[in-house]
Design a protein around this motif. Structure first.
Motif, PDB file in Angstrom:
ATOM      1  N   LEU A   1       8.580   7.885   6.620  1.00 44.04           N
ATOM      2  CA  LEU A   1       8.679   6.469   6.264  1.00 44.04           C
ATOM      3  C   LEU A   1       9.620   6.270   5.078  1.00 44.04           C
ATOM      4  CD1 LEU A   1       7.388   3.711   7.102  1.00 44.04           C
ATOM      5  CD2 LEU A   1       5.830   4.021   5.169  1.00 44.04           C
ATOM      6  N   PRO A   2      10.625   5.398   5.199  1.00 50.21           N
ATOM      7  CA  PRO A   2      11.528   5.157   4.064  1.00 50.21           C
ATOM      8  C   PRO A   2      10.809   4.471   2.907  1.00 50.21           C
ATOM      9  CG  PRO A   2      12.516   4.429   6.147  1.00 50.21           C
ATOM     10  CD  PRO A   2      11.070   4.710   6.423  1.00 50.21           C
ATOM     11  N   GLU A   3      11.336   4.659   1.713  1.00 49.41           N
ATOM     12  CA  GLU A   3      10.790   4.004   0.522  1.00 49.41           C
ATOM     13  C   GLU A   3      10.856   2.488   0.689  1.00 49.41           C
ATOM     14  OE1 GLU A   3       9.540   5.325  -2.361  1.00 49.41           O
ATOM     15  OE2 GLU A   3       9.733   7.399  -1.656  1.00 49.41           O
ATOM     16  N   ASP A   4       9.770   1.812   0.300  1.00 52.23           N
ATOM     17  CA  ASP A   4       9.700   0.354   0.285  1.00 52.23           C
ATOM     18  C   ASP A   4       9.952  -0.252   1.660  1.00 52.23           C
ATOM     19  OD1 ASP A   4       9.159  -2.005  -1.124  1.00 52.23           O
ATOM     20  OD2 ASP A   4      11.289  -2.435  -1.417  1.00 52.23           O
ATOM     21  N   ALA A   5       9.551   0.456   2.697  1.00 52.14           N
ATOM     22  CA  ALA A   5       9.697  -0.079   4.056  1.00 52.14           C
ATOM     23  C   ALA A   5       8.678  -1.180   4.310  1.00 52.14           C
ATOM     24  CB  ALA A   5       9.516   1.051   5.073  1.00 52.14           C
ATOM     25  N   ILE A   6       8.897  -1.904   5.390  1.00 48.98           N
ATOM     26  CA  ILE A   6       7.923  -2.861   5.901  1.00 48.98           C
ATOM     27  C   ILE A   6       7.418  -2.305   7.230  1.00 48.98           C
ATOM     28  CG2 ILE A   6       7.525  -5.213   6.720  1.00 48.98           C
ATOM     29  CD1 ILE A   6       9.902  -6.066   4.925  1.00 48.98           C
ATOM     30  N   VAL A   7       6.127  -2.117   7.341  1.00 45.51           N
ATOM     31  CA  VAL A   7       5.528  -1.577   8.570  1.00 45.51           C
ATOM     32  C   VAL A   7       4.849  -2.705   9.329  1.00 45.51           C
ATOM     33  CG1 VAL A   7       3.828   0.017   9.535  1.00 45.51           C
ATOM     34  CG2 VAL A   7       5.193   0.703   7.550  1.00 45.51           C
ATOM     35  N   ILE A   8       5.264  -2.900  10.558  1.00 47.22           N
ATOM     36  CA  ILE A   8       4.621  -3.859  11.461  1.00 47.22           C
ATOM     37  C   ILE A   8       3.651  -3.071  12.331  1.00 47.22           C
ATOM     38  CG2 ILE A   8       4.973  -5.666  13.163  1.00 47.22           C
ATOM     39  CD1 ILE A   8       6.411  -6.192  10.510  1.00 47.22           C
ATOM     40  N   ASP A   9       2.370  -3.354  12.201  1.00 43.02           N
ATOM     41  CA  ASP A   9       1.351  -2.578  12.907  1.00 43.02           C
ATOM     42  C   ASP A   9       0.745  -3.397  14.043  1.00 43.02           C
ATOM     43  OD1 ASP A   9      -0.700  -0.988  13.783  1.00 43.02           O
ATOM     44  OD2 ASP A   9      -1.920  -1.170  11.975  1.00 43.02           O
ATOM     45  N   GLU A  10       1.243  -3.129  15.265  1.00 48.66           N
ATOM     46  CA  GLU A  10       0.557  -3.614  16.463  1.00 48.66           C
ATOM     47  C   GLU A  10       0.304  -2.409  17.370  1.00 48.66           C
ATOM     48  OE1 GLU A  10       0.534  -7.486  19.399  1.00 48.66           O
ATOM     49  OE2 GLU A  10       2.456  -6.516  19.051  1.00 48.66           O
TER      50      GLU A  10
ATOM     51  N   THR B   1       0.837  -1.197   0.000  1.00 45.10           N
ATOM     52  CA  THR B   1       0.000   0.000   0.000  1.00 45.10           C
ATOM     53  C   THR B   1       0.874   1.250   0.000  1.00 45.10           C
ATOM     54  OG1 THR B   1      -1.836   1.106   1.162  1.00 45.10           O
ATOM     55  CG2 THR B   1      -0.215  -0.015   2.540  1.00 45.10           C
ATOM     56  N   GLY B   2       0.256   2.410   0.134  1.00 42.23           N
ATOM     57  CA  GLY B   2       0.973   3.664   0.126  1.00 42.23           C
ATOM     58  C   GLY B   2       0.796   4.419  -1.181  1.00 42.23           C
ATOM     59  N   ALA B   3       1.515   5.513  -1.313  1.00 41.05           N
ATOM     60  CA  ALA B   3       1.394   6.382  -2.483  1.00 41.05           C
ATOM     61  C   ALA B   3       1.727   5.623  -3.762  1.00 41.05           C
ATOM     62  CB  ALA B   3       2.335   7.574  -2.333  1.00 41.05           C
ATOM     63  N   GLY B   4       0.943   5.927  -4.809  1.00 36.18           N
ATOM     64  CA  GLY B   4       1.151   5.272  -6.094  1.00 36.18           C
ATOM     65  C   GLY B   4       0.389   3.986  -6.253  1.00 36.18           C
TER      66      GLY B   4
ATOM     67  N   GLN C   1      -1.722   5.691   4.081  1.00 37.36           N
ATOM     68  CA  GLN C   1      -2.236   5.544   2.715  1.00 37.36           C
ATOM     69  C   GLN C   1      -1.508   6.449   1.734  1.00 37.36           C
ATOM     70  OE1 GLN C   1      -4.727   3.784   1.173  1.00 37.36           O
ATOM     71  NE2 GLN C   1      -5.903   2.857   2.800  1.00 37.36           N
ATOM     72  N   THR C   2      -1.054   7.617   2.192  1.00 38.10           N
ATOM     73  CA  THR C   2      -0.396   8.561   1.298  1.00 38.10           C
ATOM     74  C   THR C   2       1.083   8.729   1.653  1.00 38.10           C
ATOM     75  OG1 THR C   2      -1.202  10.360   2.704  1.00 38.10           O
ATOM     76  CG2 THR C   2      -2.503   9.835   0.746  1.00 38.10           C
ATOM     77  N   ALA C   3       1.628   7.786   2.426  1.00 36.32           N
ATOM     78  CA  ALA C   3       3.062   7.774   2.719  1.00 36.32           C
ATOM     79  C   ALA C   3       3.798   7.067   1.585  1.00 36.32           C
ATOM     80  CB  ALA C   3       3.304   7.074   4.050  1.00 36.32           C
ATOM     81  N   ALA C   4       5.096   6.936   1.707  1.00 35.68           N
ATOM     82  CA  ALA C   4       5.893   6.223   0.706  1.00 35.68           C
ATOM     83  C   ALA C   4       5.347   4.812   0.518  1.00 35.68           C
ATOM     84  CB  ALA C   4       7.353   6.168   1.152  1.00 35.68           C
TER      85      ALA C   4
END
Length: 518
Positions: free
Chosen positions: A348-357, A238-241, A370-373
């Motif tokens: 947020l760095p480009e192509d990062a992996i976000v762990i959401d807890e 997800t994210g921009a683009g 949604q509109t981050a990298a």
């Protein structure tokens, strides 16, 4: 060749080259086999729940089975919560559990237990190795079983005597498993439903890759169908683009509002939505009255192909509308959940992996990202908290060239904070943003929603929902595990700390102090 060496060699031959572990006496020959089979990387954790959560995330990122090694029934029991999350995510995971030597079982030694019964609570396949000559074949069968049906936990019980005995041999490599192709009839039914007006496409499981999201976005652009993503996605590009899709809300009342007016609900890799708990006067089934439910693709189906076939059918010339890149830095001032999430998104760095807890912050974090990298999100699929720190380990091992950002609630972090030690030992590129509101804030909200009432923070009930007296010092805890850490209370300090963490190699923790919710 000893059984353990045959097992490890067979796992490597089948494409499993990382094993997260917390071993004991029964697994010592497996540990020794790491020297004999250097292609297998062993990653030590301090707690079995860290090992299982890391293996789950590793498999989600790589798309192929991961391995975890546990010690007897109690070790398996310690790892069950994150195996539950892996099961709910449809993760392909090979769980190797050491057992007592076969002739020692009759003595009912202190660690003896029914490993198979425990394993069946989270596993789609369970087998006990009975003969060293079969170990290699059993290992290949376990990897194949883990990859079946879209992904499941396959548990292989390895008695110590089978592990130490001579006579094992490595079999040929395992061919990769392929998902089932989409059923043309399902595509046709979904094609009829999508343009009908009021259609909602609920995306989940394997339908959240960049390719699948693009196809879903094309369908939405051509038909006006709304895109929703399951509340806790297993692996979401997800994210921009990329096409914008809101998460289905955690609270049933909000989810019902999102689905209100839907004439059809097309399930692409997702289950039909239900509330997470039962509440007085609130329906558990979230499908709107009168809505037609269409199963386009389940977890075992090639969801990417199904969505692309649907796009060819109803949107041959359409293009998905990408989310804009629009994640500005928050204004200076005291930190709160909203400014915290904005800061994470802005840096947020480009192509990062976000762990959401992030739990109580999740409803704010999702739209901010949604509109981050462009990035990949992993979430708490099964609801068993304590997944975040281990998942960050597994994701970072799986993708060493990508930054991992873990947005972590304080209460759930304490379940598996030992994962920081593994992050430090392996020098993993993980930035943990620890949201410290000194409470189980989600439970304060739930206390009111279940009809019990509100607990005064100073009352006896309220005391069960706070993390004060004493309040954990996460900077000291992280430093003690070998992870550099800072505490922040303002947005400007958080932004500075995030840049510090992203610019330096290795793990970092940022303890962000925010007001309590609820």
């Amino acid at each position: 060749m000893r059984g353990a060496e045959a097992l490890v060699g067979s796992l490597v031959g089948a494409g499993v080259d990382v094993c997260f572990m917390n071993p004991g006496t029964s697994e010592m020959h497996f540990v020794q086999a790491l020297d004999d089979v250097p292609e297998m990387r062993g990653v030590l954790t301090l707690f079995e729940g860290v090992a299982t959560g890391a293996a789950d995330a590793h498999a989600r990122i790589t798309g192929r089975p991961a391995a975890v090694l546990l010690h007897l029934g109690p070790g398996l029991g310690n790892g069950l919560a994150n195996l539950h999350n892996a099961r709910r995510a449809g993760t392909p995971l090979v769980c190797v559990v050491g057992a007592h030597a076969t002739d020692h079982v009759r003595h009912d030694a202190p660690l003896e237990s029914d490993i198979t019964a425990l394993a069946r609570t989270v596993s789609g396949w369970v087998h006990t190795c009975g003969d060293v000559r079969d170990v290699a074949d059993d290992a290949v069968r376990a990897v194949a079983a883990a990859a079946e049906r879209g992904g499941r936990v396959a548990t292989l019980v390895l008695p110590a005597d089978v592990s130490w005995s001579e006579g094992g041999a490595a079999p040929p490599a395992l061919p990769p498993a392929a998902p089932f192709p989409p059923a043309p009839s399902r595509v046709a039914i979904a094609a009829a439903a999508a343009p009908s007006g009021g259609a909602v496409i609920l995306l989940g499981g394997p339908a959240l890759t960049e390719r699948a999201m693009d196809a879903a976005g094309r369908v939405a652009a051509a038909t006006g169908a709304r895109l929703l993503v399951e509340t806790f996605p297993r692996c979401w590009d997800t994210g921009a683009g990329r096409p914008r899709a809101d998460k289905l809300a955690y609270f049933a009342e909000q989810a019902l509002e999102q689905l209100d007016g839907a004439s059809s609900l097309v399930l692409a890799g997702a289950r039909s939505p239900v509330s997470f708990f039962g509440y007085p006067g609130i329906p558990g089934d979230l499908v709107p009255d009168g809505a037609t439910v269409v199963g386009l693709a389940d977890a075992a189906t090639d969801a990417e192909a199904a969505l692309e076939a649907l796009a060819v059918e109803v949107a041959p010339d359409a293009a998905a509308e990408p989310a804009p890149r629009d994640a500005p830095e928050p204004a200076p001032g005291p930190l709160d959940v909203r400014s915290l999430c904005a800061a994470v998104a802005a840096t947020l760095p480009e192509d990062a992996i976000v762990i959401d807890e992030s739990l109580t912050a999740a409803a704010v974090l999702a739209p901010a990202l949604q509109t981050a990298a462009p990035h990949t999100q992993l979430a708490l699929t099964g609801g068993a908290i304590g997944q975040g720190p281990p998942a960050a380990v597994g994701a970072a091992v799986a993708a060493p060239d990508r930054s991992v950002v873990a947005v972590q609630a304080d209460g759930s972090a304490l379940y598996t904070l030992q994962a920081l030690w593994t992050q430090a030992r392996e020098q993993l590129d993980v930035t943990t943003v620890l949201i410290n509101n000194a409470a189980y804030a989600i439970l304060r909200v739930e206390l009111a929603r279940t009809g019990v009432g509100e607990a005064a923070h100073s009352g006896r009930a309220g005391r069960m929902l706070t993390l004060t007296d004493p309040t954990p010092d996460f900077v000291s805890l992280a430093t003690g595990y070998g992870v550099p850490a800072r505490r922040v209370e303002t947005t400007e300090d958080l932004l500075d700390a995030l840049r510090w963490a992203h610019d330096e190699p290795g793990p970092h923790l940022i303890e962000a102090i925010v007001p309590a919710v609820g």
